[in-house]
Design a protein around this motif. Sequence first.
Motif, short mmCIF file in Angstrom:
data_model
loop_
_atom_site.label_atom_id
_atom_site.label_comp_id
_atom_site.label_asym_id
_atom_site.label_seq_id
_atom_site.Cartn_x
_atom_site.Cartn_y
_atom_site.Cartn_z
N PHE A 1 0.81 -1.20 0.00
CA PHE A 1 0.00 0.00 0.00
C PHE A 1 0.86 1.27 0.00
CE2 PHE A 1 -3.50 -2.77 1.08
CZ PHE A 1 -4.59 -2.13 0.52
N THR A 2 2.12 1.14 0.37
CA THR A 2 3.02 2.29 0.34
C THR A 2 3.74 2.40 -1.00
OG1 THR A 2 3.38 2.06 2.72
CG2 THR A 2 4.96 3.40 1.49
N LEU A 3 4.23 1.27 -1.50
CA LEU A 3 5.04 1.30 -2.72
C LEU A 3 4.22 1.60 -3.96
CD1 LEU A 3 7.60 -1.64 -2.34
CD2 LEU A 3 8.02 0.82 -2.24
N ILE A 4 3.02 1.04 -4.07
CA ILE A 4 2.23 1.24 -5.28
C ILE A 4 1.88 2.71 -5.49
CG2 ILE A 4 0.03 0.70 -6.40
CD1 ILE A 4 0.24 -2.10 -5.24
N PRO A 5 1.32 3.42 -4.51
CA PRO A 5 1.08 4.86 -4.71
C PRO A 5 2.37 5.64 -4.96
CG PRO A 5 -0.16 4.06 -2.82
CD PRO A 5 0.79 2.98 -3.20
N LEU A 6 3.46 5.22 -4.28
CA LEU A 6 4.73 5.91 -4.48
C LEU A 6 5.23 5.73 -5.91
CD1 LEU A 6 7.01 7.54 -3.22
CD2 LEU A 6 8.07 5.40 -2.50
N LEU A 7 5.12 4.52 -6.45
CA LEU A 7 5.53 4.27 -7.84
C LEU A 7 4.68 5.06 -8.82
CD1 LEU A 7 6.19 0.41 -7.76
CD2 LEU A 7 7.89 2.23 -8.01
N LEU A 8 3.38 5.12 -8.57
CA LEU A 8 2.51 5.90 -9.43
C LEU A 8 2.86 7.39 -9.37
CD1 LEU A 8 -0.94 4.19 -8.69
CD2 LEU A 8 0.43 4.00 -10.76
N LEU A 9 3.17 7.85 -8.16
CA LEU A 9 3.55 9.26 -7.99
C LEU A 9 4.85 9.57 -8.72
CD1 LEU A 9 2.75 11.92 -6.54
CD2 LEU A 9 4.18 11.18 -4.64
N LEU A 10 5.82 8.68 -8.58
CA LEU A 10 7.11 8.87 -9.26
C LEU A 10 6.96 8.82 -10.77
CD1 LEU A 10 9.44 6.69 -7.00
CD2 LEU A 10 9.43 9.18 -7.15
N THR A 11 6.10 7.91 -11.26
CA THR A 11 5.95 7.71 -12.70
C THR A 11 5.19 8.85 -13.37
OG1 THR A 11 5.96 5.31 -12.35
CG2 THR A 11 5.13 6.13 -14.48
N PHE A 12 4.11 9.29 -12.74
CA PHE A 12 3.22 10.25 -13.40
C PHE A 12 3.32 11.67 -12.85
CE2 PHE A 12 1.12 6.08 -13.88
CZ PHE A 12 1.06 6.04 -15.27
N ALA A 13 4.17 11.90 -11.87
CA ALA A 13 4.31 13.26 -11.32
C ALA A 13 5.76 13.71 -11.30
CB ALA A 13 3.70 13.33 -9.92
N TYR A 14 6.59 13.02 -10.52
CA TYR A 14 7.95 13.50 -10.33
C TYR A 14 8.83 13.32 -11.57
CZ TYR A 14 6.77 13.97 -5.41
OH TYR A 14 6.19 14.35 -4.24
N TYR A 15 8.71 12.17 -12.24
CA TYR A 15 9.52 11.96 -13.45
C TYR A 15 9.14 12.96 -14.55
CZ TYR A 15 11.42 9.82 -17.65
OH TYR A 15 12.07 9.60 -18.83
N PRO A 16 7.85 13.18 -14.86
CA PRO A 16 7.52 14.22 -15.84
C PRO A 16 8.00 15.60 -15.42
CG PRO A 16 5.65 12.77 -15.52
CD PRO A 16 6.65 12.41 -14.47
N ALA A 17 7.94 15.88 -14.11
CA ALA A 17 8.41 17.18 -13.64
C ALA A 17 9.91 17.36 -13.88
CB ALA A 17 8.09 17.35 -12.16
N LEU A 18 10.68 16.31 -13.61
CA LEU A 18 12.12 16.36 -13.87
C LEU A 18 12.41 16.50 -15.37
CD1 LEU A 18 13.42 13.65 -11.37
CD2 LEU A 18 13.61 16.14 -11.16
#
Length: 293
Positions: free
Chosen positions: A17-34
């Motif tokens: 429950f921690t990793l899945i939202p974190l992966l989604l956040l990294l994939t669709f928010a932080y990576y596009p931002a970078l």
Amino acid sequence: MNRMSISKQRTIIIVSFTLIPLLLLLTFAYYPALQLIHLSFTNWDGMSQEKEWVGWDNYAEVFNNPDIFGVFRHNLAYFFVGIVQNLFAIYFAVILKGKLRGRNLFRLLLFLPYILNGVAVAYLFGYVFDTTNGSLNTVLGGIGLPNDTSWLGMKSLVNYTLASIGFWRFMGFNMVIYLAALQSIPEDLYEASSIDGANGWQKFRFITLPNIYKIIELNLFLTVTGALEVFDLPFVLTTGGPAGASETFVMKIISTAFQFNNYGLASAMSVVLLLAVVAVLSVQRYFLNRGND
């Protein structure tokens, strides 16, 4: 063993429950931002494989070109109207919290505009503000006032006209948020203040406002971000006209990217918009917290 098994199951569930939202956040928010920040330092047309590194040139262009950075002043109308919108939302929330006959109907009527599609609302008000056959000019002419005002064609009026549509659309949403906050205030506080002889204004100032202060901060956050990122209304109704007088910063970003194929400059503008939102909200939070203290 059973205890260990349960413990392991609990650990797996927590990690999942921690990793899945974190992966989604990294994939669709932080990576596009970078990637956006990286592109802001390049000259890229959106199609070629090569991205020429230009350093800070795009940011220099944003701040030195008044046709780009100066567009921010068009967003001020949405900010000022948004502040007035919050005042009206608090006013209606206080009224509709009381024992008013038909209050649920009034709540529904005020909230209905929020659930309408933004494009549909824009087309609706296109008929309202039409210069020749618009309902607003027709009503004004019927009561003896000038009825030939070009609400969407005058540079001095167009942004406030568009912002007034946002006032109508979002005021009910803010009202519902304030109403929920008001209903969470214990009635005992008002009863005790009535016994002490407090009038309506004193109750509002010393009981209501302190208890909904955080909600006011939240709604101002939404107002500021909405004012800086407005796009749909001017895009549909005026396409930035007349002569670019209603073009917002987001519209400028989109035209720079998709019309002129300058994705590097558009990325730099997007980063500047993000920093502007952060800066304005930081200043707002500082003054609100200082006033609360």
